[in-house]
Design a protein around this motif. Structure first.
Motif, short mmCIF file in Angstrom:
data_model
loop_
_atom_site.label_atom_id
_atom_site.label_comp_id
_atom_site.label_asym_id
_atom_site.label_seq_id
_atom_site.Cartn_x
_atom_site.Cartn_y
_atom_site.Cartn_z
N VAL A 80 0.86 -1.17 0.00
CA VAL A 80 0.00 0.00 0.00
C VAL A 80 0.90 1.22 0.00
CG1 VAL A 80 -1.73 1.31 1.29
CG2 VAL A 80 -1.85 -1.19 1.25
N GLU A 81 0.61 2.20 -0.86
CA GLU A 81 1.42 3.42 -0.97
C GLU A 81 1.01 4.43 0.11
OE1 GLU A 81 3.86 4.30 -2.92
OE2 GLU A 81 3.80 3.11 -4.78
N LEU A 82 2.00 4.88 0.91
CA LEU A 82 1.75 5.90 1.91
C LEU A 82 2.61 7.14 1.70
CD1 LEU A 82 1.48 3.69 5.13
CD2 LEU A 82 -0.39 4.73 3.84
N GLY A 83 3.69 7.03 0.89
CA GLY A 83 4.60 8.15 0.69
C GLY A 83 5.56 8.30 1.85
N GLY A 84 6.64 9.06 1.64
CA GLY A 84 7.63 9.27 2.70
C GLY A 84 8.52 8.06 2.89
N ALA A 85 8.89 7.78 4.14
CA ALA A 85 9.74 6.64 4.48
C ALA A 85 9.24 6.01 5.77
CB ALA A 85 11.20 7.07 4.63
N ILE A 86 9.28 4.68 5.84
CA ILE A 86 8.84 3.94 7.03
C ILE A 86 10.06 3.23 7.60
CG2 ILE A 86 7.29 2.19 7.96
CD1 ILE A 86 5.48 2.72 5.52
N ARG A 87 10.48 3.63 8.81
CA ARG A 87 11.73 3.13 9.39
C ARG A 87 11.50 2.51 10.76
NH1 ARG A 87 15.69 8.22 7.65
NH2 ARG A 87 15.71 7.74 5.41
N HIS A 88 10.48 1.72 10.88
CA HIS A 88 10.23 0.98 12.12
C HIS A 88 9.32 -0.18 11.79
CE1 HIS A 88 5.99 2.16 12.73
NE2 HIS A 88 6.34 3.29 12.13
N ALA A 89 9.18 -1.10 12.72
CA ALA A 89 8.26 -2.22 12.54
C ALA A 89 6.82 -1.71 12.69
CB ALA A 89 8.55 -3.30 13.56
N PRO A 90 5.93 -2.00 11.73
CA PRO A 90 4.52 -1.61 11.90
C PRO A 90 3.97 -2.15 13.22
CG PRO A 90 4.94 -2.36 9.66
CD PRO A 90 6.17 -2.65 10.43
N VAL A 91 3.17 -1.34 13.90
CA VAL A 91 2.67 -1.69 15.23
C VAL A 91 1.22 -2.14 15.12
CG1 VAL A 91 2.25 -0.84 17.57
CG2 VAL A 91 4.24 -0.03 16.29
N HIS A 92 0.91 -3.31 15.70
CA HIS A 92 -0.45 -3.86 15.66
C HIS A 92 -1.28 -3.19 16.75
CE1 HIS A 92 -3.37 -7.42 15.99
NE2 HIS A 92 -3.66 -6.75 14.90
N VAL A 93 -2.27 -2.38 16.35
CA VAL A 93 -3.11 -1.63 17.27
C VAL A 93 -4.57 -1.76 16.84
CG1 VAL A 93 -3.64 0.65 18.22
CG2 VAL A 93 -1.27 0.03 17.74
N ASN A 94 -5.42 -2.22 17.74
CA ASN A 94 -6.86 -2.30 17.53
C ASN A 94 -7.22 -2.98 16.20
OD1 ASN A 94 -9.46 -1.59 18.75
ND2 ASN A 94 -9.75 -0.32 16.93
N GLY A 95 -6.58 -4.11 15.92
CA GLY A 95 -6.90 -4.85 14.72
C GLY A 95 -6.37 -4.26 13.43
N GLY A 96 -5.51 -3.26 13.53
CA GLY A 96 -4.92 -2.65 12.35
C GLY A 96 -3.44 -2.40 12.56
N LEU A 97 -2.83 -1.67 11.64
CA LEU A 97 -1.40 -1.37 11.71
C LEU A 97 -1.17 0.13 11.81
CD1 LEU A 97 0.00 -3.76 8.94
CD2 LEU A 97 -0.01 -4.14 11.42
N LEU A 98 -0.31 0.52 12.76
CA LEU A 98 0.11 1.91 12.89
C LEU A 98 1.51 2.05 12.31
CD1 LEU A 98 -0.20 4.38 15.80
CD2 LEU A 98 2.09 3.78 15.02
N VAL A 99 1.69 3.06 11.47
CA VAL A 99 3.02 3.37 10.94
C VAL A 99 3.27 4.86 11.09
CG1 VAL A 99 3.22 1.44 9.32
CG2 VAL A 99 2.04 3.51 8.60
N HIS A 100 4.51 5.20 11.42
CA HIS A 100 4.93 6.59 11.57
C HIS A 100 5.76 6.94 10.34
CE1 HIS A 100 6.04 9.78 14.83
NE2 HIS A 100 5.74 10.33 13.67
N VAL A 101 5.15 7.66 9.40
CA VAL A 101 5.74 7.92 8.09
C VAL A 101 6.56 9.21 8.15
CG1 VAL A 101 5.31 8.23 5.64
CG2 VAL A 101 3.79 6.78 7.00
N GLN A 102 7.83 9.11 7.77
CA GLN A 102 8.73 10.27 7.79
C GLN A 102 8.74 10.95 6.42
OE1 GLN A 102 12.66 9.45 9.23
NE2 GLN A 102 13.54 11.30 8.34
N VAL A 103 8.52 12.27 6.43
CA VAL A 103 8.66 13.09 5.24
C VAL A 103 9.62 14.22 5.57
CG1 VAL A 103 6.38 12.52 4.34
CG2 VAL A 103 6.62 14.46 5.87
N GLU A 104 9.91 15.08 4.61
CA GLU A 104 10.88 16.14 4.83
C GLU A 104 10.40 17.10 5.91
OE1 GLU A 104 13.45 19.48 2.32
OE2 GLU A 104 11.94 18.26 1.33
N ARG A 105 11.19 17.21 6.99
CA ARG A 105 10.96 18.14 8.10
C ARG A 105 9.64 17.92 8.83
NH1 ARG A 105 11.95 23.67 5.06
NH2 ARG A 105 11.36 22.37 3.31
#
Length: 457
Positions: free
Chosen positions: A107-132
């Motif tokens: 799935v395209e989210l843009g930016g960069a993903i530099r951690h393991a996706p976190v399983h929260v409430n039956g879904g996945l949390l990701v912290h997407v890094q973009v410029e600044r």
């Protein structure tokens, strides 16, 4: 535990006995500029290893590959394993899903993903890094285990240089970035957020023994701990160890194991009791002063050469004297080389150039390292990079950010950059903060905010 797993940036994956440190097995993985940059994940299906370009499922007993699949180029991107499916992010903001035995999808989210996706409430949390900046996204998982589109009401704007989030319960997660640490509680209407601290945290958050811990990443950064049972009240960790760092405190009985980027590990308090067998201490310096014997060697060699040559010349002529003295003169010359080289380095002045900071660069870049590539037809620059100890490491990280290829060549004096983005010419030289060092890029130590400029020789 039976194994201590170690992933190296050279691509080597090895297992060692946890009590003796003796090697149990070793395996080589794919290297794409760097080798392994993510922590392997132990699952019921096997050992999940994220390489720079894919995911491998390996046997924990001997490290052999059971299955594997190619994904996008990643950096510090461990995988998660939920209900038989692996999830991993990459540098292009793609969230990949892979069930062993099936092809991978994303799935395209843009930016960069530099951690393991976190399983929260039956879904996945990701912290997407973009410029600044960065954004926390949440994606529900379908019955087939595939992520759906990111939920708009669960898109949470965040600060620059995000850390690695950690789940605290089924609906509660802690996230971090340069602006501090937040608690996010999942609700159907969106996230309920609470700020725990404004201190910059750009590494992993840890949850154990009822505490959330982190390391402040700054020139005088200390350590953070929050007691979950006491409403996330701050816990003081008394320590004189301060500075840049991303490794969170680790609980050891009633004590904390602490480490910063300078490599010093301490235990606070030092008398930790029987529940913590660790006792990290500094290795004592060897007694006595090392003596350089090379002057004695070349002096003795010259004396022997003079006496032997003089005797031979007196008895059989100058030519025989020179022939007999030559081996001793050669020994003297070899012994003198270290002293001659040291003197030569002291005499050669470092090349000074004008300061390299460009006023058109974003001010946020001053908070990290900056790398510039002066190509024949354009100049590429990236800044605000996470601090790295050497010019080579920072250069490779910048090349990844910019999508620039770097060609390296190993020599007896170290690793050198021979081409940037396919441009080789007569080679490349670098400057750090306006000064051209006299050592290779892997041997020059950087400050936290150094500016590195690469240009054609």
């Amino acid at each position: 535990p039976d194994h201590l797993l170690i992933a190296w940036s050279s691509g080597l994956l090895e297992a060692r006995a946890w009590d003796t440190g003796l090697p149990l097995w070793q395996a080589n993985t794919t290297v794409e500029t760097w080798g392994l940059t993510a922590t392997p994940t132990v699952t019921d299906a096997g050992l999940l290893v994220t390489t720079r370009t894919g995911i491998e499922l390996r046997c924990p007993a001997d490290g052999t590959v059971l299955e594997g699949v190619e994904t996008g180029l990643g950096w510090r991107n461990p995988a998660s394993f939920v209900n038989g499916t692996a999830y991993v992010g990459d540098e292009n903001g793609r969230l990949w899903s892979w069930t062993p035995g099936s092809p991978a999808s994303f799935v395209e989210l843009g930016g960069a993903i530099r951690h393991a996706p976190v399983h929260v409430n039956g879904g996945l949390l990701v912290h997407v890094q973009v410029e600044r900046a960065s954004t926390v996204e949440w994606l529900a998982l379908g019955a087939d285990g595939q992520p759906r589109e990111a939920s708009q009401v669960h898109s949470f704007p965040s600060g620059a240089s995000p850390g690695m989030p950690v789940a605290l319960s089924e609906t509660l997660v802690a996230v971090a970035d340069f602006s501090g640490v937040h608690l996010l509680n999942w609700t159907a209407e969106g996230w309920n957020s609470t700020r725990l601290t404004s201190s910059p945290v750009q590494g992993p958050l840890r949850f154990e023994a009822g505490h959330v811990t982190a390391s402040e990443n700054g020139p005088n950064g200390g350590f953070l701990a929050f007691d979950v049972a006491e409403g996330f009240a701050g816990v003081t960790i008394p320590s004189n160890l301060r500075g840049y760092g991303t490794a969170p405190p680790v609980a050891c009985g009633e004590a904390w194991l602490l480490v910063k980027d300078d490599g010093v590990a301490v235990l606070e308090p030092e008398q930790s009791g029987p529940l913590c067998p660790l006792s990290p201490t500094s290795s004592p310096a060897p007694e006595g002063t090392s003596v350089d014997r090379s002057p004695a060697v070349w002096t003795l060699s010259l004396m022997v050469a003079f006496l032997a040559g003089s005797t031979a010349a007196y008895r059989r002529g100058p030519l025989h004297g020179l022939r007999l003295a030559s081996p001793f003169l050669l020994v003297a010359l070899v012994a003198m080389m270290p002293a001659l080289m040291g003197w030569w380095v002291e005499q050669v002045p470092e090349t000074q150039t004008e300061p390299v900071w460009d006023d058109t660069w974003p001010e946020a870049w001053r908070e990290g390292q900056v790398v510039v590539f002066e190509l024949p037809n354009e100049t590429l620059a990236v800044g605000g990079l996470d601090p790295r100890p050497s010019v080579l490491e920072s250069t490779l990280a910048a090349a990844d950010e910019l999508g620039v290829s770097i060609a390296l060549e190993a020599h007896s004096l170290g690793t050198w950059v021979t081409a940037v983005d396919g441009v080789a010419a007569d080679g490349w030289v670098y400057e750090v903060d306006g000064t051209r060092p006299m050592v290779g890029p892997e041997g020059f130590a950087l400050d936290q905010t150094s500016v590195i400029v690469w240009r054609l020789a």
